[in-house]
Design a protein around this motif. Structure first.
Motif, PDB file in Angstrom:
ATOM      1  N   ALA A 164       0.834  -1.207   0.000  1.00  0.00           N
ATOM      2  CA  ALA A 164       0.000   0.000   0.000  1.00  0.00           C
ATOM      3  C   ALA A 164       0.863   1.250   0.000  1.00  0.00           C
ATOM      4  O   ALA A 164       0.576   2.220  -0.717  1.00  0.00           O
ATOM      5  CB  ALA A 164      -0.922  -0.018   1.226  1.00  0.00           C
ATOM      6  N   ALA A 165       1.947   1.254   0.785  1.00  0.00           N
ATOM      7  CA  ALA A 165       2.851   2.403   0.804  1.00  0.00           C
ATOM      8  C   ALA A 165       3.536   2.590  -0.551  1.00  0.00           C
ATOM      9  O   ALA A 165       3.672   3.720  -1.045  1.00  0.00           O
ATOM     10  CB  ALA A 165       3.893   2.220   1.909  1.00  0.00           C
ATOM     11  N   ALA A 166       3.945   1.483  -1.171  1.00  0.00           N
ATOM     12  CA  ALA A 166       4.629   1.572  -2.461  1.00  0.00           C
ATOM     13  C   ALA A 166       3.694   2.092  -3.552  1.00  0.00           C
ATOM     14  O   ALA A 166       4.060   2.971  -4.348  1.00  0.00           O
ATOM     15  CB  ALA A 166       5.196   0.204  -2.848  1.00  0.00           C
ATOM     16  N   LEU A 167       2.475   1.553  -3.612  1.00  0.00           N
ATOM     17  CA  LEU A 167       1.524   2.007  -4.631  1.00  0.00           C
ATOM     18  C   LEU A 167       1.123   3.458  -4.402  1.00  0.00           C
ATOM     19  O   LEU A 167       0.946   4.215  -5.362  1.00  0.00           O
ATOM     20  CB  LEU A 167       0.292   1.100  -4.620  1.00  0.00           C
ATOM     21  CG  LEU A 167       0.511  -0.337  -5.118  1.00  0.00           C
ATOM     22  CD1 LEU A 167      -0.760  -1.157  -4.959  1.00  0.00           C
ATOM     23  CD2 LEU A 167       0.956  -0.343  -6.578  1.00  0.00           C
ATOM     24  N   SER A 168       0.989   3.864  -3.142  1.00  0.00           N
ATOM     25  CA  SER A 168       0.641   5.257  -2.842  1.00  0.00           C
ATOM     26  C   SER A 168       1.727   6.205  -3.322  1.00  0.00           C
ATOM     27  O   SER A 168       1.449   7.264  -3.895  1.00  0.00           O
ATOM     28  CB  SER A 168       0.424   5.427  -1.338  1.00  0.00           C
ATOM     29  OG  SER A 168      -0.647   4.645  -0.891  1.00  0.00           O
ATOM     30  N   SER A 169       2.995   5.833  -3.081  1.00  0.00           N
ATOM     31  CA  SER A 169       4.096   6.692  -3.529  1.00  0.00           C
ATOM     32  C   SER A 169       4.148   6.787  -5.047  1.00  0.00           C
ATOM     33  O   SER A 169       4.436   7.858  -5.603  1.00  0.00           O
ATOM     34  CB  SER A 169       5.423   6.154  -2.987  1.00  0.00           C
ATOM     35  OG  SER A 169       5.709   4.874  -3.516  1.00  0.00           O
ATOM     36  N   LEU A 170       3.849   5.682  -5.721  1.00  0.00           N
ATOM     37  CA  LEU A 170       3.795   5.716  -7.187  1.00  0.00           C
ATOM     38  C   LEU A 170       2.661   6.615  -7.679  1.00  0.00           C
ATOM     39  O   LEU A 170       2.817   7.367  -8.653  1.00  0.00           O
ATOM     40  CB  LEU A 170       3.610   4.301  -7.739  1.00  0.00           C
ATOM     41  CG  LEU A 170       4.839   3.402  -7.789  1.00  0.00           C
ATOM     42  CD1 LEU A 170       4.452   2.018  -8.284  1.00  0.00           C
ATOM     43  CD2 LEU A 170       5.913   3.998  -8.695  1.00  0.00           C
ATOM     44  N   GLN A 171       1.520   6.549  -7.030  1.00  0.00           N
ATOM     45  CA  GLN A 171       0.379   7.379  -7.427  1.00  0.00           C
ATOM     46  C   GLN A 171       0.672   8.864  -7.228  1.00  0.00           C
ATOM     47  O   GLN A 171       0.297   9.696  -8.055  1.00  0.00           O
ATOM     48  CB  GLN A 171      -0.865   6.965  -6.637  1.00  0.00           C
ATOM     49  CG  GLN A 171      -1.433   5.620  -7.051  1.00  0.00           C
ATOM     50  CD  GLN A 171      -2.570   5.156  -6.152  1.00  0.00           C
ATOM     51  OE1 GLN A 171      -2.563   5.404  -4.945  1.00  0.00           O
ATOM     52  NE2 GLN A 171      -3.543   4.486  -6.730  1.00  0.00           N
ATOM     53  N   VAL A 172       1.341   9.201  -6.124  1.00  0.00           N
ATOM     54  CA  VAL A 172       1.698  10.598  -5.883  1.00  0.00           C
ATOM     55  C   VAL A 172       2.673  11.082  -6.952  1.00  0.00           C
ATOM     56  O   VAL A 172       2.529  12.178  -7.507  1.00  0.00           O
ATOM     57  CB  VAL A 172       2.301  10.763  -4.467  1.00  0.00           C
ATOM     58  CG1 VAL A 172       2.870  12.176  -4.288  1.00  0.00           C
ATOM     59  CG2 VAL A 172       1.250  10.493  -3.412  1.00  0.00           C
ATOM     60  N   ALA A 173       3.699  10.260  -7.248  1.00  0.00           N
ATOM     61  CA  ALA A 173       4.681  10.637  -8.258  1.00  0.00           C
ATOM     62  C   ALA A 173       4.039  10.781  -9.635  1.00  0.00           C
ATOM     63  O   ALA A 173       4.326  11.732 -10.377  1.00  0.00           O
ATOM     64  CB  ALA A 173       5.794   9.596  -8.299  1.00  0.00           C
ATOM     65  N   LEU A 174       3.154   9.866  -9.973  1.00  0.00           N
ATOM     66  CA  LEU A 174       2.499   9.916 -11.282  1.00  0.00           C
ATOM     67  C   LEU A 174       1.564  11.115 -11.386  1.00  0.00           C
ATOM     68  O   LEU A 174       1.512  11.797 -12.411  1.00  0.00           O
ATOM     69  CB  LEU A 174       1.728   8.613 -11.510  1.00  0.00           C
ATOM     70  CG  LEU A 174       1.035   8.425 -12.863  1.00  0.00           C
ATOM     71  CD1 LEU A 174       2.063   8.426 -13.981  1.00  0.00           C
ATOM     72  CD2 LEU A 174       0.224   7.145 -12.884  1.00  0.00           C
TER      73      LEU A 174
END
Length: 387
Positions: free
Chosen positions: A284-294
């Protein structure tokens, strides 16, 4: 640290006030699993009801007294199909396949002629199609019995034609759980995480750029890395909350299972819930960071929404690897986020122990994704001001 906490609380407050984010959190975490388990169990009950239903719908069964006798000896009840069985099957009023017996069936058998039985059902009538297997087994049994009797009448033992017998020997562990349609639950959980945190990630980045509130925030005495940590942590908190609520919903969801076999098979306890959280929280933390970056690379909410939908689509396709390739999983799966978590959750559902090195490897990969995304976001924050 005080600046990061201030940014974090500001983003969390905004996310919780956003109706779209709040709706996704509640809908994806509290309702999704109970609804799916209820639907799965209902479908299984429909399949089993057709399997245990001891009745056969037939047309012209009186022309086949030997077949009628065999069906009755198997404990089945024979019902005459209505004259308009085709129309009733299309309209889903008739939920069983219909056996069509040709005229002069018995006479043709006595004359050693090849006869053909037909099973009529509408392919769009799913309940009728579920009854196809039991009826086929019944007719195959009659054909075997008929062939054996004819051989015996000619002085030939049927055993001569069946010199090889086959039986199954199950080598699974006694404590291993069976996994049926519940194998789809890991994919549902991952999609809940992706969809639940998406709007929070978009609103805190592209949404603020579109509203013009991101640039004034950058004017405060905070670094881009502090902003990246605060915003990413807020979105990750929403995703982790979805993980906790979704996994917790498994417990009341078990009460909604309408199928006894599935209820006995799907035993989800505290240890299973803790294992799921250990596996899913880093993801969940990894996907959240990807979503913020994207989302930060987009200038409008709409553009960020489209790009995040593409990310969600890519994530949703990854667990399908286990459907198209049901054999032994290759070792490289442990290095692939989403697929590694799906593999570990499937092991938990089967009652198997998840290896500590698999958990550690998945945690390492997720940490690298988070670190890389934070570095990207911290640099991008300064570029946003200059644009």
């Amino acid at each position: 640290m005080r600046e990061v906490l201030a940014i974090y609380w500001k983003e969390i407050s905004d996310a919780m006030r956003d109706r779209r984010t709040l709706l996704m959190v509640l809908a994806s975490s509290l309702l999704l699993v109970p609804v799916l388990l209820f639907v799965f169990s209902t479908v299984m009950s429909q399949v089993e009801s057709q399997a245990v239903d001891r009745s056969v719908m037939a047309v012209n069964i009186k022309d086949a007294p030997s077949l009628e006798n065999y069906i009755l000896r198997q404990g089945y009840e024979i019902k005459t199909a209505p004259a308009d069985y085709e129309e009733k099957s299309r309209s889903k009023e008739l939920i069983k396949p219909v056996l069509l017996v040709p005229e002069n069936f018995e006479q043709d058998l006595q004359s050693a002629k090849r006869v053909e039985l037909e099973i009529a059902y509408d392919t769009s009538n799913r309940q009728a199609e579920m009854g196809l297997g039991p009826l086929r087994q019944l007719l195959n049994g009659y054909a075997r019995e008929r062939s054996s009797l004819e051989l015996m009448m000619r002085g030939v033992s049927p055993d001569l034609l069946q010199s090889i017998s086959v039986k199954e020997r199950h080598i699974s562990r006694p404590d291993e759980r069976r996994v049926t349609i519940t194998a789809a639950l890991p994919m549902v959980l991952i999609m809940a995480i992706v969809m639940g945190g998406m709007f929070a990630a978009i609103d805190s980045t592209a949404g603020e750029r579109e509203r013009g509130s991101l640039e004034p925030l950058m004017m405060n005495p905070v670094s881009g890395f502090q902003l990246a940590i605060g915003k990413t942590a807020a979105v990750a908190t929403v995703s982790v909350l979805i993980v906790i609520l979704t996994v917790s919903s498994f417990f009341p969801a078990q009460l909604l299972i309408a199928n006894e076999a599935l209820r006995a098979e799907f035993q989800f306890g505290i240890k299973d819930a803790l294992a799921f959280m250990i596996v899913l929280i880093p993801l969940a933390a990894a996907l959240s960071s990807l979503q913020v970056a994207l989302s930060l690379t987009c200038k409008s909410f709409k553009e960020a929404n489209v790009r995040n939908q593409l990310l969600s689509l890519a994530v949703s396709f990854m667990p399908m690897f286990f459907i198209v390739n049901p054999g032994k999983e290759p070792a490289w799966l442990g290095w692939v986020p989403v697929m590694a978590q799906t593999q570990m959750m499937n092991q938990v559902l089967k009652g198997e122990l998840v290896a500590l090195n698999a958990i550690g490897l998945a945690l390492l990969v997720c940490s690298v994704i988070v670190a890389g995304s934070l570095l990207f976001v911290s640099r991008k924050m300064r570029e946003v001001v200059m644009e």
